[in-house]
Design a protein around this motif. Structure first.
Motif, PDB file in Angstrom:
ATOM      1  N   LEU A   1       0.926  -1.171   0.034  1.00 55.91           N
ATOM      2  CA  LEU A   1      -0.041  -0.096  -0.116  1.00 55.91           C
ATOM      3  C   LEU A   1       0.884   1.388   0.039  1.00 55.91           C
ATOM      4  CD1 LEU A   1      -2.690   1.411   0.335  1.00 55.91           C
ATOM      5  CD2 LEU A   1      -2.696   0.941   2.759  1.00 55.91           C
ATOM      6  N   VAL A   2       0.693   2.028  -1.063  1.00 53.28           N
ATOM      7  CA  VAL A   2       1.584   3.229  -1.235  1.00 53.28           C
ATOM      8  C   VAL A   2       0.786   4.634  -1.166  1.00 53.28           C
ATOM      9  CG1 VAL A   2       3.676   3.996  -2.392  1.00 53.28           C
ATOM     10  CG2 VAL A   2       3.012   1.870  -2.808  1.00 53.28           C
ATOM     11  N   ASP A   3       1.021   5.267  -0.114  1.00 55.84           N
ATOM     12  CA  ASP A   3       0.384   6.713   0.129  1.00 55.84           C
ATOM     13  C   ASP A   3       0.921   7.406   0.850  1.00 55.84           C
ATOM     14  OD1 ASP A   3      -1.632   8.737   0.366  1.00 55.84           O
ATOM     15  OD2 ASP A   3      -3.014   7.363  -0.269  1.00 55.84           O
ATOM     16  N   ASP A   4       1.063   8.756   0.526  1.00 53.09           N
ATOM     17  CA  ASP A   4       2.176   9.715   1.500  1.00 53.09           C
ATOM     18  C   ASP A   4       1.205  10.062   2.498  1.00 53.09           C
ATOM     19  OD1 ASP A   4       0.740  11.072  -0.744  1.00 53.09           O
ATOM     20  OD2 ASP A   4       1.601  12.931   0.194  1.00 53.09           O
ATOM     21  N   GLU A   5      -0.175  10.032   2.686  1.00 49.13           N
ATOM     22  CA  GLU A   5      -0.940  10.458   3.638  1.00 49.13           C
ATOM     23  C   GLU A   5      -1.175   9.246   4.684  1.00 49.13           C
ATOM     24  OE1 GLU A   5      -2.219  13.353   4.406  1.00 49.13           O
ATOM     25  OE2 GLU A   5      -1.519  14.327   2.642  1.00 49.13           O
ATOM     26  N   PRO A   6      -0.768   9.296   6.157  1.00 46.53           N
ATOM     27  CA  PRO A   6      -1.091   8.337   6.895  1.00 46.53           C
ATOM     28  C   PRO A   6      -2.304   8.002   7.239  1.00 46.53           C
ATOM     29  CG  PRO A   6       0.565   9.916   7.907  1.00 46.53           C
ATOM     30  CD  PRO A   6      -0.034  10.582   6.503  1.00 46.53           C
TER      31      PRO A   6
ATOM     32  N   ARG B   1       5.443   5.472   1.720  1.00 51.52           N
ATOM     33  CA  ARG B   1       5.115   6.595   1.549  1.00 51.52           C
ATOM     34  C   ARG B   1       5.089   7.185   0.373  1.00 51.52           C
ATOM     35  NH1 ARG B   1       8.677   9.032   6.497  1.00 51.52           N
ATOM     36  NH2 ARG B   1       9.928   7.581   5.466  1.00 51.52           N
ATOM     37  N   ASN B   2       6.080   6.603  -0.400  1.00 54.98           N
ATOM     38  CA  ASN B   2       6.392   7.276  -1.652  1.00 54.98           C
ATOM     39  C   ASN B   2       6.961   6.111  -2.804  1.00 54.98           C
ATOM     40  OD1 ASN B   2       9.575   7.258  -1.480  1.00 54.98           O
ATOM     41  ND2 ASN B   2       9.080   8.915   0.103  1.00 54.98           N
ATOM     42  N   GLY B   3       7.123   6.098  -4.131  1.00 56.02           N
ATOM     43  CA  GLY B   3       7.551   5.459  -4.904  1.00 56.02           C
ATOM     44  C   GLY B   3       9.107   4.793  -4.538  1.00 56.02           C
ATOM     45  N   GLN B   4       9.833   5.875  -4.158  1.00 54.69           N
ATOM     46  CA  GLN B   4      11.229   5.395  -3.769  1.00 54.69           C
ATOM     47  C   GLN B   4      11.394   4.397  -2.754  1.00 54.69           C
ATOM     48  OE1 GLN B   4      14.242   6.253  -5.515  1.00 54.69           O
ATOM     49  NE2 GLN B   4      14.682   4.513  -4.066  1.00 54.69           N
ATOM     50  N   GLU B   5      10.485   4.475  -1.753  1.00 54.05           N
ATOM     51  CA  GLU B   5      10.348   3.438  -0.603  1.00 54.05           C
ATOM     52  C   GLU B   5      10.112   1.957  -1.062  1.00 54.05           C
ATOM     53  OE1 GLU B   5       8.165   4.698   2.678  1.00 54.05           O
ATOM     54  OE2 GLU B   5       9.356   6.259   3.176  1.00 54.05           O
ATOM     55  N   VAL B   6       8.944   2.136  -2.086  1.00 59.08           N
ATOM     56  CA  VAL B   6       8.540   0.956  -2.747  1.00 59.08           C
ATOM     57  C   VAL B   6      10.028   0.280  -3.509  1.00 59.08           C
ATOM     58  CG1 VAL B   6       7.244   0.021  -4.672  1.00 59.08           C
ATOM     59  CG2 VAL B   6       6.044   1.909  -3.208  1.00 59.08           C
ATOM     60  N   LEU B   7      10.547   0.921  -4.256  1.00 62.53           N
ATOM     61  CA  LEU B   7      11.742   0.318  -4.919  1.00 62.53           C
ATOM     62  C   LEU B   7      12.742  -0.389  -3.853  1.00 62.53           C
ATOM     63  CD1 LEU B   7      12.470   2.943  -7.797  1.00 62.53           C
ATOM     64  CD2 LEU B   7      11.119   0.794  -7.773  1.00 62.53           C
TER      65      LEU B   7
END
Length: 324
Positions: A14-19, A40-46
């Motif tokens: 689950l990727v979203d910058d809003e907690p 929280r963002n795409g970089q964390e996903v990678l």
């Protein structure tokens, strides 16, 4: 009583910058019994994907550092079949088209209908699970092919060599990339039906009886039955079942007189590898001699001349045959 095997937990990223939004979506997914990873963002996903892949990615479109469109492209570069669901409040058609172009598998409008969310995620999880099962089956079938070859040291590597020769031939015949992919798998699996044939018959170190020869001739039918669960079955079937068919109707198991050209490419490659390989009952032929046998098959109307020409051309182009 033997218990039924249980599936390992499915994982949703689950990727979203809003907690608050992440918490809301996590609670909505609880009835599915899935493990949820947060980013929280795409970089964390990678960074997370370096360790392992989830089964579904649920991502917001607008995020800092890397938005959902770029993230989708990056995910699809890692695994084109990993489902990505984009969450967006944009009703703009252009935004959806960009999402489709990036490779998104699904869209959910914000504010999210939580029931719809669960149904969409559940559907993608089921498809991902089925894909994994089919990939496991393909790996198992390839392992069975190698098990067949291990029965006889003289045929070790036969499937890989035949697949290579077949694809070289098909390239000369103008096959598409999709056809080559299917043909390669079909060629690797072409002898899988031999898994049930006794070792002493496969080795062929004595003249086979009529019953033993009849058993050998059933291996395309057995192979056809084995590959039926594969999703690619309709495309692979001709290669498995018909690789011993001949244009004059003298082949087996169906006695066809019309055989697809790419199936003939497999037949020619199979004969070529058998003739140039070492056998207990005869010495191996030189490549030029094996090609002469294939040319004679073409003269007798059992094989298309263009297929023999393409095999020779492919061997020359890939330096597996010296030009005379």
């Amino acid at each position: 009583m033997k218990r039924a095997a249980t599936r390992p937990p499915r994982r949703v990223l689950l990727v979203d910058d809003e907690p608050i939004q992440r918490l809301l979506l996590m609670r909505a997914l609880e009835p599915l019994g899935v493990e949820v990873q947060e980013a929280r963002n795409g970089q964390e996903v990678l960074d997370l994907l370096r360790d392992s892949l989830p089964h579904v990615v649920l991502t917001d479109l607008h995020m800092p550092i890397m938005d959902g469109l770029e993230l989708t492209q990056r995910i699809k570069a890692i695994d084109p079949l990993l489902p990505v669901i984009l969450l967006t409040a944009d009703g703009d058609r252009e935004v959806r088209l960009k999402g489709i172009e990036a490779g998104a598998d699904d869209f959910l409008n914000r504010p999210v209908d939580l029931t719809e969310l669960r149904l969409r995620v559940k559907g993608h999880l089921e498809r991902r699970w089925l894909q994994e099962k089919l990939e496991d089956l393909e790996r198992t079938l390839l392992a069975l092919v190698r098990a067949v070859e291990v029965k006889d040291a003289y045929t070790a590597g036969h499937g890989e060599r035949v697949a290579q020769y077949t694809c070289w031939t098909a390239e000369e015949l103008g096959a598409t990339a999709e056809e080559l992919e299917e043909l390669h798998m079909g060629a690797l699996l072409h002898d899988i039906g031999k898994i049930g044939i006794p070792d002493h018959i496969l080795r062929g170190d004595y003249p086979l009886t009529e019953n033993e020869w009849r058993l050998i001739k059933q291996h395309p039918v057995k192979g056809d039955e084995i590959i039926q669960p594969l999703r690619a079955y309709p495309h692979l079937r001709p290669y498995i079942r018909w690789h011993h068919e001949k244009l004059d109707g003298s082949g087996y198991p169906d006695g066809l007189t019309e055989v697809p050209l790419l199936v003939q490419a497999l037949s020619a490659a199979d004969i070529y590898d058998a003739l140039t390989g070492v056998r207990t009952y005869r010495k191996s032929l030189r490549p030029e001699e094996a090609l002469e046998v294939l040319e004679e098959e073409a003269r007798k109307g059992r094989l298309h001349r263009e297929v023999v020409r393409a095999l020779k051309s492919g061997l020359l182009r890939n330096r597996a045959l010296r030009a005379v």
